[in-house]
Structure formats: structure tokens, C-alpha cells
Write a protein that holds these residues in place. Structure first.
Motif, PDB file in Angstrom:
ATOM      1  N   SER A 213       0.840  -1.190   0.000  1.00  0.00           N
ATOM      2  CA  SER A 213       0.000   0.000   0.000  1.00  0.00           C
ATOM      3  C   SER A 213       0.880   1.247   0.000  1.00  0.00           C
ATOM      4  CB  SER A 213      -0.909  -0.001   1.233  1.00  0.00           C
ATOM      5  OG  SER A 213      -1.493   1.265   1.435  1.00  0.00           O
ATOM      6  N   SER A 215      -0.103   4.239   0.700  1.00  0.00           N
ATOM      7  CA  SER A 215      -0.485   5.136   1.783  1.00  0.00           C
ATOM      8  C   SER A 215       0.056   4.692   3.133  1.00  0.00           C
ATOM      9  CB  SER A 215      -2.016   5.255   1.858  1.00  0.00           C
ATOM     10  OG  SER A 215      -2.603   3.976   2.028  1.00  0.00           O
ATOM     11  N   THR A 216       0.130   3.383   3.355  1.00  0.00           N
ATOM     12  CA  THR A 216       0.570   2.885   4.669  1.00  0.00           C
ATOM     13  C   THR A 216       1.956   2.254   4.644  1.00  0.00           C
ATOM     14  OG1 THR A 216      -0.368   0.675   4.359  1.00  0.00           O
ATOM     15  CG2 THR A 216      -1.837   2.398   5.219  1.00  0.00           C
ATOM     16  N   GLU A 218       2.428  -0.786   4.039  1.00  0.00           N
ATOM     17  CA  GLU A 218       2.259  -2.179   4.438  1.00  0.00           C
ATOM     18  C   GLU A 218       2.422  -3.118   3.246  1.00  0.00           C
ATOM     19  OE1 GLU A 218      -1.225  -5.147   6.247  1.00  0.00           O
ATOM     20  OE2 GLU A 218      -1.620  -3.007   5.907  1.00  0.00           O
ATOM     21  N   THR A 277      -4.851  -3.929  -3.563  1.00  0.00           N
ATOM     22  CA  THR A 277      -5.360  -2.920  -2.640  1.00  0.00           C
ATOM     23  C   THR A 277      -6.777  -2.536  -3.049  1.00  0.00           C
ATOM     24  OG1 THR A 277      -4.313  -1.222  -4.022  1.00  0.00           O
ATOM     25  CG2 THR A 277      -3.100  -1.960  -2.083  1.00  0.00           C
ATOM     26  N   ASP A 282      -3.536   3.216  -4.956  1.00  0.00           N
ATOM     27  CA  ASP A 282      -2.798   2.979  -3.705  1.00  0.00           C
ATOM     28  C   ASP A 282      -1.809   1.820  -3.832  1.00  0.00           C
ATOM     29  OD1 ASP A 282      -2.271   3.561  -0.963  1.00  0.00           O
ATOM     30  OD2 ASP A 282      -3.476   1.814  -0.392  1.00  0.00           O
TER      31      ASP A 282
END
Length: 302
Positions: A213, A215-216, A218, A277, A282
Motif C-alpha cells: 500500500s 499510503s501505509t 504495508e 489494494t 494505492d
């Protein structure tokens, strides 16, 4: 998927770590020539298209060094001869030498397609000692030496990449191209990766792809094709044909044609049904390659 299809349409970010590695075992010489001078190979360790079988896909457990018949073969390091002659699990005359240097695991250098051995089982041999002559492979009549390194045991399940141990130039790192091949699905992802290495030292040992991801940060899923682990896993299953399947474990492998005159070693990998995702924007796709000289390269799809 064709190896040549991964063209420069790709947006890449590459990170290179490491500039070569120290030898992992004893100080070896090449089995042809008996020096540290690298020899041209017609096949490397791992996936290949087998020329003697009209380009059939094959997982190769050693390296092939083309030579004229009767070329001297040399022990790559000091050791004890544990096989010399004909054995049921080898198609041609073989010499196998045990090299033990505690506390490291023993290495077993294996020399196949010989005309005759010049040593006997139980002999102690020295690094660079003349141990036999090259012959013809019974299955192909191709004059060459098939050379293997087995680490931790003398059976074929222990075969590892010989270029981790033989002297190599430690030159350019692998080059990677990456692209997504599915229809921007949010639930699963398919990726193609092409790796290119110098033909004189085709020493790729691992190729991995990860989805994550943006955004994170992860990691959602990582899938790894490690040449040596592939051999251990599928050889251990006891079905000799299994390891020669071109698609296993959600990975499809497509090597390009390669021989001793090739300027580059090119191999393409297809990774299917990786975790995705919720939003295509993302999604981050990253590929990582590692070679025998310790180079680690990463590249991202656009």
C-alpha cells in the motif's frame, strides 16, 4: 509472455546495494583451465531452454562449460574423492569430491560427462589437480563439462549455484523491468518482470515481487523465486519431472535462449494472483533481484 515483451515502456526506480561479495567457501579454481579465469558457459544454474531437446524448458542443477572432447578437468579445491566412475544416478562417468572446512557445511564438487577419471574413490586431491578428461553427454552428444556444487550433502537436492563459489568478475548488477499485466483489478494483481545479466556471469539467484500500500507502506504479499530453494523444495518431493514444470506456485518462468556466445542472460517471470489494494492508485509493485556477487536491485512498476 515473452522475455522480449518487457520493453522500455516501464517507469523504473532502481536501487543497487553491494558491489560484490567475498567467496563463500574455500578458495576455488575453475574446473576447466584450473585457474581463476572465468570460462564461457552454455547453460547456467536454474531455468533454461535445453538446446539438445529443441528448446524444452528445464531446471538445470549446475553449469555447462563447452569444450572439445578430451579437455583436462581439474579439482576446484583440496578434498577427498567420494565417487569416480559410473553410477546408477548419473548418466555418464562422474567424479565427485568432498571439501570439508569446519565449521562450514561440506561442499561436494561434481564433474559429469567425463571420458575417464584419473582418480579413485578415497584419493586425496589438491586444488588444481588434474582429475580427468571431458567427454560427450550420452543424451545429446554435446562435448562439455557439467559441473555442480552441492552444499551440505552429496545428493542432487543439495545443488546450489556454482557461481557463488567459483571466481567471477563481480561486474554489472542485474537490470530489471517491471509491469502490471492484469486489468487493474483491485483484488488480485498479475506482474511480469524481466531480469538481464551479463552473459559472461549469469549468476541470478533470487527474484521477488511484492505488492504494498502506497499510503501505509504495508506489504500485502511477497512471492519469491529463489533458485536454490526451488531445487531443494521440488527435488525433495521425489518427482524428477516436477522441478521442470514451467509454472509452479503462482510463478511462470520464461528464460530466453542462451549459449556461450550470448552477451546477456535474460529471463522473464510472471507472478499471478498477488494480493491487491482497495484502490488501484494505492497499489505499489516492487521487484527485487539478487545475484551471486551480492548485488541487490529493486525496480517498481509505474
Amino acid at each position: 509472455m515473452k522475455p522480449s515483451s518487457l520493453a522500455p515502456v516501464l517507469a523504473l526506480s532502481a536501487i543497487v546495494a553491494g558491489c560484490g561479495s567475498e567467496p563463500e567457501g574455500p578458495d576455488l579454481v575453475w574446473p576447466i583451465g584450473g585457474t581463476d579465469e572465468i570460462q564461457p558457459m552454455s547453460s547456467s544454474f536454474g531455468p533454461r531452454l535445453q538446446t539438445s531437446r529443441d528448446g524444452v524448458y528445464d531446471f538445470h542443477r549446475g553449469i555447462d562449460i563447452p569444450t572439445v572432447m578430451g579437455t583436462p578437468v581439474y579439482a576446484v579445491a583440496d578434498g577427498k574423492v567420494i565417487r569416480a566412475g559410473r553410477y546408477q544416478d548419473f548418466e555418464d562417468v562422474v567424479v565427485q569430491i568432498e571439501h570439508c572446512d569446519p565449521p562450514a557445511a561440506c561442499l561436494y564438487s561434481t564433474y559429469i560427462h567425463l571420458t575417464m577419471p584419473l582418480v579413485e574413490t578415497g584419493d586425496q586431491v589438491g586444488r588444481g589437480q588434474h582429475i580427468g578428461y571431458t567427454g560427450l553427454a550420452a543424451s545429446s552428444l554435446f562435448p562439455h563439462l557439467h559441473f555442480e556444487i552441492r552444499e551440505g550433502g552429496h545428493e542432487k537436492v543439495y545443488c546450489v549455484h556454482p557461481l557463488r563459489f567459483l571466481p567471477t568478475p563481480g561486474g554489472l548488477p542485474p537490470a530489471l523491468s517491471v509491469r502490471r499485466t492484469d486489468e487493474d483489478s483491485t483484488s488480485s494483481v498479475s506482474v511480469e518482470v524481466e531480469a538481464t545479466l551479463p552473459g559472461i556471469s549469469p549468476g541470478l539467484v533470487e527474484l521477488a515481487v511484492a505488492t504494498s500500500s502506497r499510503s501505509t507502506g504495508e506489504v500485502i504479499e511477497e512471492r519469491v523465486f529463489n533458485y536454490e530453494e526451488w531445487n531443494r523444495k521440488y527435488t525433495a518431493e521425489g518427482d524428477a519431472a516436477t522441478i521442470d514444470e514451467q509454472s509452479l506456485g503462482g510463478i511462470r518462468i520464461e528464460p530466453a535462449k542462451f549459449n556461450a556466445q550470448s552477451s546477456a542472460y535474460v529471463i522473464a517471470f510472471g507472478f499471478s494472483d498477488l494480493g491487491g489494494t482497495a484502490s488501484a492508485d494505492d497499489l505499489q509493485i516492487t521487484a527485487r533481484a539478487r545475484d551471486v556477487d551480492g548485488h541487490v536491485v529493486e525496480a517498481s512498476a509505474p
